[in-house]
Design an enzyme around this catalytic site. Structure first.
Site, short mmCIF file in Angstrom:
data_model
loop_
_atom_site.label_atom_id
_atom_site.label_comp_id
_atom_site.label_asym_id
_atom_site.label_seq_id
_atom_site.Cartn_x
_atom_site.Cartn_y
_atom_site.Cartn_z
N ASN A 160 0.78 -1.25 -0.15
CA ASN A 160 -0.03 -0.03 0.13
C ASN A 160 0.73 1.31 0.09
O ASN A 160 0.60 2.11 -0.73
CB ASN A 160 -0.96 -0.11 1.26
CG ASN A 160 -2.14 -0.79 0.90
OD1 ASN A 160 -3.24 -0.55 0.24
ND2 ASN A 160 -2.25 -2.05 1.52
N MET A 164 0.48 -2.91 12.19
CA MET A 164 -0.16 -3.80 12.97
C MET A 164 -0.05 -3.56 14.61
O MET A 164 0.31 -4.36 15.49
CB MET A 164 0.42 -4.97 12.79
CG MET A 164 0.32 -5.41 11.43
SD MET A 164 -1.67 -5.40 10.76
CE MET A 164 -2.18 -6.85 10.32
N LEU A 180 -1.84 -1.19 17.92
CA LEU A 180 -2.73 -0.05 18.23
C LEU A 180 -2.25 1.24 18.41
O LEU A 180 -1.29 1.27 18.85
CB LEU A 180 -3.73 -0.45 19.63
CG LEU A 180 -4.47 -1.77 19.45
CD1 LEU A 180 -5.26 -1.81 20.74
CD2 LEU A 180 -5.85 -1.32 18.44
N HIS A 194 -8.18 -1.59 5.90
CA HIS A 194 -8.38 -2.78 6.68
C HIS A 194 -8.99 -3.70 5.55
O HIS A 194 -10.20 -3.32 5.05
CB HIS A 194 -9.48 -2.87 7.96
CG HIS A 194 -9.44 -4.23 8.54
ND1 HIS A 194 -8.56 -4.62 9.28
CD2 HIS A 194 -10.47 -4.97 8.62
CE1 HIS A 194 -8.85 -5.92 9.72
NE2 HIS A 194 -10.04 -6.18 9.43
C1 GAR Z 1 -3.13 -4.59 3.88
O1 GAR Z 1 -3.86 -5.68 3.28
C2 GAR Z 1 -4.09 -3.84 5.06
O2 GAR Z 1 -5.41 -3.70 4.56
C3 GAR Z 1 -3.96 -4.90 6.35
O3 GAR Z 1 -2.36 -5.11 6.10
C4 GAR Z 1 -2.06 -5.32 4.88
C5 GAR Z 1 -0.78 -4.61 4.71
O4 GAR Z 1 -0.28 -4.88 3.26
N1 GAR Z 1 -4.07 -4.20 7.72
C6 GAR Z 1 -4.73 -4.81 8.61
O5 GAR Z 1 -5.07 -5.87 8.50
C7 GAR Z 1 -4.85 -3.48 9.64
N2 GAR Z 1 -5.68 -4.51 10.71
P1 GAR Z 1 0.90 -4.11 2.83
O6 GAR Z 1 2.00 -4.04 3.78
O7 GAR Z 1 1.50 -4.85 1.70
O8 GAR Z 1 0.51 -2.74 2.53
#
Ligand code: GAR
Length: 187
Positions: free
Chosen positions: A14, A90, A92, A109
């Site tokens: 992201n 990840m 809080l 999320h």
């Molecule tokens: C993403 O899918 C995001 O939505 C999730 O972690 C992933 C990170 O991917 N977030 C959560 O689950 C928050 N509770 P990335 O490091 O490839 O962006």
């Protein structure tokens, strides 16, 4: 140009999509800092490749959350960061960051909240046998994946999907939805 910080803990896909939208000129923002709580995370490599400053820390090196968040706020202030984008961070968010950046922290999320909060939301939805899941972008409060919802996009779970094929479609959705929502919020 709004200065933002991106917080990540993992692979940073992201983060990469936001970087790419900014480089293409389809999102007006400057990533002034990437904050990462996992020294081995690939998100750090992505930030370095783009010459984005990083603040990398280990929570266990600090006495408590107040201590490391105080340090993060100092780093953010030094770089005039106005807005915080959580992208797979990840952890809080505590009172120190919430009060310093009140209503200026957003999170993405991989589910249609309030369904499937917490870890492995994609696996949770897949195992629950639901036919529709998706992606949520929301303002951050003290809860886990709670806070006012800004945008949601549904993703169908198809016959023959595996957890992995579902993850690919969810992440493809995240990679356009987050920059799109940020464009509106930061305007
Ligand atoms: C993403 O899918 C995001 O939505 C999730 O972690 C992933 C990170 O991917 N977030 C959560 O689950 C928050 N509770 P990335 O490091 O490839 O962006």
């Amino acid at each position: 140009m709004k200065k933002i910080a991106i917080f990540a803990s993992g692979s940073g896909t992201n983060l990469q999509s936001i970087v790419d939208y900014i480089k293409q000129g389809t999102l007006q923002a400057e990533i002034a800092l990437v904050v990462c709580d996992q020294p081995g995370a690939f998100a750090i490599e992505r930030a370095k490749k783009e010459n984005i400053p990083t603040f990398i820390f280990k929570a266990k090196d600090y006495e408590n959350k107040v201590a490391f968040e105080t340090e993060i706020v100092k780093e953010l202030r030094e770089r005039d960061v106005e807005f915080i984008v959580l992208a797979g961070y990840m952890r809080l968010i505590g009172e120190t960051l919430l009060s310093a950046y009140s209503h200026k922290i957003v999170n993405i999320h991989p589910s249609l909240l309030p369904a499937f909060p917490g870890k492995d939301a994609i696996g949770q939805a897949f195992n629950a046998g639901v036919k529709i899941t998706g992606v949520t972008i929301h303002y951050v409060d003290e809860g886990m994946d709670t806070g006012p919802i800004i945008a949601q996009q549904a993703v169908d779970i198809l016959d023959g999907d595996t957890r992995d094929t579902l993850q690919v479609r969810i992440q493809d959705t995240e990679h356009w939805l987050y920059p799109d929502v940020l464009r509106k919020i930061l305007a």
